[in-house]
Design a protein around this motif. Structure first.
Motif, PDB file in Angstrom:
ATOM      1  N   ALA A  36     -58.002  74.029  10.203  1.00 32.95           N
ATOM      2  CA  ALA A  36     -56.972  74.867  10.819  1.00 32.95           C
ATOM      3  C   ALA A  36     -55.877  74.020  11.462  1.00 32.95           C
ATOM      4  CB  ALA A  36     -57.607  75.794  11.854  1.00 32.95           C
ATOM      5  N   VAL A  37     -56.257  72.936  12.137  1.00 30.71           N
ATOM      6  CA  VAL A  37     -55.267  72.066  12.783  1.00 30.71           C
ATOM      7  C   VAL A  37     -54.377  71.398  11.748  1.00 30.71           C
ATOM      8  CG1 VAL A  37     -54.997  69.953  14.137  1.00 30.71           C
ATOM      9  CG2 VAL A  37     -56.641  71.694  14.855  1.00 30.71           C
ATOM     10  N   VAL A  38     -54.958  70.953  10.644  1.00 33.58           N
ATOM     11  CA  VAL A  38     -54.185  70.267   9.604  1.00 33.58           C
ATOM     12  C   VAL A  38     -53.200  71.220   8.925  1.00 33.58           C
ATOM     13  CG1 VAL A  38     -54.360  69.148   7.345  1.00 33.58           C
ATOM     14  CG2 VAL A  38     -55.912  68.482   9.185  1.00 33.58           C
ATOM     15  N   LEU A  39     -53.640  72.466   8.687  1.00 36.21           N
ATOM     16  CA  LEU A  39     -52.804  73.400   7.935  1.00 36.21           C
ATOM     17  C   LEU A  39     -51.880  74.244   8.814  1.00 36.21           C
ATOM     18  CD1 LEU A  39     -55.388  74.710   5.286  1.00 36.21           C
ATOM     19  CD2 LEU A  39     -53.655  72.921   5.025  1.00 36.21           C
ATOM     20  N   ALA A  40     -52.114  74.290  10.123  1.00 38.79           N
ATOM     21  CA  ALA A  40     -51.304  75.134  11.010  1.00 38.79           C
ATOM     22  C   ALA A  40     -49.815  74.829  10.935  1.00 38.79           C
ATOM     23  CB  ALA A  40     -51.806  75.010  12.452  1.00 38.79           C
ATOM     24  N   PRO A  41     -49.388  73.559  10.806  1.00 39.49           N
ATOM     25  CA  PRO A  41     -47.936  73.304  10.710  1.00 39.49           C
ATOM     26  C   PRO A  41     -47.274  73.952   9.499  1.00 39.49           C
ATOM     27  CG  PRO A  41     -49.099  71.283  11.289  1.00 39.49           C
ATOM     28  CD  PRO A  41     -50.145  72.297  10.943  1.00 39.49           C
ATOM     29  N   LEU A  42     -48.054  74.335   8.483  1.00 38.10           N
ATOM     30  CA  LEU A  42     -47.473  74.985   7.307  1.00 38.10           C
ATOM     31  C   LEU A  42     -47.162  76.459   7.551  1.00 38.10           C
ATOM     32  CD1 LEU A  42     -49.825  73.495   4.556  1.00 38.10           C
ATOM     33  CD2 LEU A  42     -47.582  72.654   5.283  1.00 38.10           C
ATOM     34  N   PRO A 312     -46.397  81.374  -2.485  1.00 43.86           N
ATOM     35  CA  PRO A 312     -46.262  81.363  -1.016  1.00 43.86           C
ATOM     36  C   PRO A 312     -47.011  82.508  -0.339  1.00 43.86           C
ATOM     37  CG  PRO A 312     -44.144  80.979  -2.070  1.00 43.86           C
ATOM     38  CD  PRO A 312     -45.089  81.379  -3.157  1.00 43.86           C
ATOM     39  N   ALA A 313     -46.995  83.705  -0.961  1.00 45.79           N
ATOM     40  CA  ALA A 313     -47.689  84.844  -0.348  1.00 45.79           C
ATOM     41  C   ALA A 313     -49.197  84.624  -0.335  1.00 45.79           C
ATOM     42  CB  ALA A 313     -47.348  86.128  -1.105  1.00 45.79           C
ATOM     43  N   ILE A 314     -49.747  84.093  -1.443  1.00 49.45           N
ATOM     44  CA  ILE A 314     -51.183  83.807  -1.476  1.00 49.45           C
ATOM     45  C   ILE A 314     -51.521  82.724  -0.452  1.00 49.45           C
ATOM     46  CG2 ILE A 314     -53.027  82.837  -2.892  1.00 49.45           C
ATOM     47  CD1 ILE A 314     -51.785  84.188  -5.299  1.00 49.45           C
ATOM     48  N   GLY A 315     -50.662  81.698  -0.376  1.00 50.11           N
ATOM     49  CA  GLY A 315     -50.893  80.650   0.619  1.00 50.11           C
ATOM     50  C   GLY A 315     -50.866  81.197   2.036  1.00 50.11           C
ATOM     51  N   LEU A 318     -54.147  83.292   2.707  1.00 49.48           N
ATOM     52  CA  LEU A 318     -55.331  82.475   2.952  1.00 49.48           C
ATOM     53  C   LEU A 318     -55.205  81.678   4.253  1.00 49.48           C
ATOM     54  CD1 LEU A 318     -56.002  81.176  -0.675  1.00 49.48           C
ATOM     55  CD2 LEU A 318     -57.190  83.006   0.547  1.00 49.48           C
ATOM     56  N   LEU A 319     -53.995  81.152   4.504  1.00 52.67           N
ATOM     57  CA  LEU A 319     -53.793  80.393   5.736  1.00 52.67           C
ATOM     58  C   LEU A 319     -53.944  81.281   6.965  1.00 52.67           C
ATOM     59  CD1 LEU A 319     -52.999  77.824   7.204  1.00 52.67           C
ATOM     60  CD2 LEU A 319     -50.595  78.360   6.760  1.00 52.67           C
ATOM     61  N   LEU A 320     -53.382  82.482   6.900  1.00 54.13           N
ATOM     62  CA  LEU A 320     -53.518  83.408   8.025  1.00 54.13           C
ATOM     63  C   LEU A 320     -54.971  83.827   8.213  1.00 54.13           C
ATOM     64  CD1 LEU A 320     -52.085  84.959  10.222  1.00 54.13           C
ATOM     65  CD2 LEU A 320     -51.561  86.755   8.565  1.00 54.13           C
ATOM     66  N   GLY A 321     -55.705  84.003   7.105  1.00 54.68           N
ATOM     67  CA  GLY A 321     -57.123  84.309   7.219  1.00 54.68           C
ATOM     68  C   GLY A 321     -57.884  83.193   7.906  1.00 54.68           C
ATOM     69  N   LEU A 322     -57.581  81.934   7.553  1.00 54.97           N
ATOM     70  CA  LEU A 322     -58.236  80.795   8.195  1.00 54.97           C
ATOM     71  C   LEU A 322     -57.887  80.718   9.678  1.00 54.97           C
ATOM     72  CD1 LEU A 322     -59.762  78.055   8.143  1.00 54.97           C
ATOM     73  CD2 LEU A 322     -57.587  76.995   7.475  1.00 54.97           C
ATOM     74  N   LEU A 323     -56.589  80.819   9.993  1.00 54.35           N
ATOM     75  CA  LEU A 323     -56.169  80.747  11.389  1.00 54.35           C
ATOM     76  C   LEU A 323     -56.740  81.911  12.201  1.00 54.35           C
ATOM     77  CD1 LEU A 323     -52.412  79.704  11.011  1.00 54.35           C
ATOM     78  CD2 LEU A 323     -54.366  78.261  11.560  1.00 54.35           C
ATOM     79  N   GLY A 324     -56.808  83.096  11.585  1.00 52.38           N
ATOM     80  CA  GLY A 324     -57.391  84.231  12.286  1.00 52.38           C
ATOM     81  C   GLY A 324     -58.861  84.024  12.574  1.00 52.38           C
ATOM     82  N   THR A 325     -59.596  83.427  11.632  1.00 58.14           N
ATOM     83  CA  THR A 325     -61.017  83.158  11.843  1.00 58.14           C
ATOM     84  C   THR A 325     -61.226  82.149  12.959  1.00 58.14           C
ATOM     85  OG1 THR A 325     -61.457  83.616   9.506  1.00 58.14           O
ATOM     86  CG2 THR A 325     -63.130  82.383  10.707  1.00 58.14           C
ATOM     87  N   ALA A 454     -45.260  87.954   5.711  1.00 57.92           N
ATOM     88  CA  ALA A 454     -45.126  87.439   4.340  1.00 57.92           C
ATOM     89  C   ALA A 454     -46.478  87.145   3.697  1.00 57.92           C
ATOM     90  CB  ALA A 454     -44.270  86.179   4.352  1.00 57.92           C
ATOM     91  N   THR A 455     -47.339  88.165   3.597  1.00 57.02           N
ATOM     92  CA  THR A 455     -48.593  88.047   2.872  1.00 57.02           C
ATOM     93  C   THR A 455     -48.508  88.908   1.614  1.00 57.02           C
ATOM     94  OG1 THR A 455     -49.628  89.884   4.060  1.00 57.02           O
ATOM     95  CG2 THR A 455     -49.848  87.683   5.027  1.00 57.02           C
TER      96      THR A 455
END
Length: 509
Positions: A36-42, A312-315, A318-325, A454-455
């Motif tokens: 989550a920390v690595v991908l949060a800047p995206l 971008p929408a799929i990314g 998935l990123l929002l799902g990870l950050l939400g978890t 933007a999901t």
């Protein structure tokens, strides 16, 4: 139903002293946090409003001084919300119970149930809205179909956990139906009924959300009031929603169920006149690409090329799902001591309970809508909504489980009791519950696109808005709302802690 966290394994040594289960839990947590920390800047987590604090103050004033007199027909909206919830739940039970009996023996049934429950109620509503309009049938079908898949899965799990001894004690040659009715169903009845009651509470929240697609439930009036800045009226509606949830044990008593069903049937009318030809055209032509129906494979390739770039929408999904978890885990760790009897005093625990109940009772989409008004269109409102709702739900269950624990070292200070007694015993179950919630979080992540996030849900709703039913249905079939959800569910089952713990919590499904 007694909602319980899974019990940690009864090893001779404790998990935090370096045993293999403890190291596995630590690796899972650290890997999740690091990812989550690595991908949060995206992620786009910027605030796009000029003065969110002033807007928050106006909302708070509306909650503090609700304008009850400005509400128009509030009882009708509440009655319709309850009617949709109770009849949608009943339809889900009628459809799901027979599937539960086949669930363990049929891979096709399991796959079908996973598919229908992976698509959110609001997406089902958008689908049926094109054929049946703003009608009761649209609302009931939007609840009944995914709930049938959920009931089939959970009922099957409950039936599998019933003791085998009574069934085996019946005379040889006893039929399968007789064994089920006399030996299995009575033992499982209390759990089946308890889960059905819990699912009815979920249906109430879902019924409110159906107002976001135009159905005249409580959510329709809530969204309209908030969007138009009538915060005092919105505050009254929100308090009405909380009172409806808080008083649920009283007005949903089993003796009142027939009254609610009869009154609900009256409120749901009139039923729409269904044009069979229109329905058949919709399911056989409108939702499929014309090139596919004509067998024009080059044309189908061209049609696929016109699909918007979904990368971008799929990314984001998935990123929002990870950050939400991960956010849910952080919120749960921070909030569960507020409602636990081992910390604070009666006043602080009462306030903590109230905060957790309010957050877990408010659907993610409603929270995201409020944060969107405050912070502007980005992933930040959706992330906060997912983290707060699911974190409060996990914290609520952890606090209830902690209340049943009797500390072995009562002389410890509060921080010591938390670090050395309670957290080591609670954390395995907390992490298991988090993985159970991962599928729900991803499912909600997609639907938040209907608010402009933007999901993938954004493109699905856009397809329905522009009458591009083939595009919208394609996205429902192959994107996160179905296939990705099934894949994530399978993955979470593989990495979920397997320390002998069995989740017995309706909120996890």
């Amino acid at each position: 139903m007694n909602e319980a966290l899974p019990h940690p394994p009864r090893h001779g040594r404790h998990w935090w002293r370096g045993t293999t289960p403890g190291l596995r839990l630590a690796r899972h947590t650290l890997a999740l946090l690091a990812l989550a920390v690595v991908l949060a800047p995206l992620a786009d987590l910027a605030i796009h409003t000029r003065d969110p604090w002033a807007e928050l103050g106006r909302m708070a004033m509306g909650m503090a001084w609700p304008a009850w007199g400005s509400l128009e027909s509030p009882l009708t909206a509440v009655g319709l919300t309850v009617a949709v919830a109770i009849w949608g739940t009943l339809a889900g039970v009628v459809l799901g119970f027979p599937l539960a009996l086949l669930f363990a023996r049929s891979r096709l049934v399991r796959a079908g149930c996973a598919f229908v429950r992976a698509i959110h109620e609001l997406f089902w509503a958008l689908l049926f809205l094109q054929v049946f309009g703003l009608s009761a049938f649209t609302a009931l079908a939007a609840l009944a179909i995914p709930y049938a898949g959920i009931f089939a899965k959970v009922y099957a799990e409950i039936l599998e956990q019933t003791p085998r001894a009574p069934r085996d004690a019946l005379p040889p040659g006893t039929g399968r139906l007789v064994r089920f009715v006399y030996a299995e169903l009575p033992l499982a009845w209390a759990q089946l009924a308890a889960y059905t009651r819990y699912r009815f509470e979920c249906a109430l929240r879902a019924s409110v959300l159906l107002g976001f697609v135009g159905l005249p439930t409580l959510g329709f009036h809530l969204e309209t009031a908030f969007r138009e800045g009538r915060y005092h009226e919105a505050g009254a509606l929100l308090w009405l929603f909380y009172l409806l949830i808080a008083s649920l044990p009283g007005w949903s008593h089993r003796r009142l169920i027939p009254v609610l069903l009869i009154g609900g049937a009256w409120l749901l009318g009139p039923w729409p006149s269904v044009d069979g030809a229109l329905v058949w055209r919709f399911v056989s032509e409108d939702i499929w690409p014309r090139a596919l129906l004509a067998g024009d494979w080059p044309g189908l390739v061209e049609w696929l090329s016109r699909i918007p770039d979904l990368g971008p929408a799929i990314g984001n999904t998935l990123l929002l799902g990870l950050l939400g978890t991960v956010g849910a885990l952080v919120v749960a760790m921070a909030l569960w001591p507020l409602a636990c009897r081992h910390f604070g005093n009666r006043g602080t625990r009462l306030a903590g309970h109230g905060l957790l109940i309010a957050l877990r009772s408010t659907p993610e989409m409603m929270l995201a809508f409020l944060f969107l008004l405050l912070l502007g269109p980005s992933l930040l409102p959706a992330w906060l909504a997912l983290a707060l709702h699911n974190g409060a739900l996990i914290a609520f269950l952890v606090a209830r489980h902690a209340d049943a624990i009797q500390p072995a070292m009562p002389g410890l200070s509060a921080p010591g009791r938390l670090a050395y007694e309670l957290l080591p015993r609670l954390y395995p179950g907390m992490l298991a519950l988090l993985y159970y919630r991962a599928e729900v979080i991803l499912r909600e992540t997609a639907i938040l696109g209907m608010l402009g996030v933007a999901t993938l849900g954004f493109y699905i709703e856009e397809g329905f808005d522009y009458l591009l039913f083939d595009v919208a249905f394609f996205l429902l079939l192959v994107t996160v709302t179905a296939m990705l959800n099934i894949a994530v569910d399978a993955l979470s089952r593989r990495i979920r802690p397997k320390d002998g713990a069995v989740m017995d919590d309706p909120c996890a499904r």
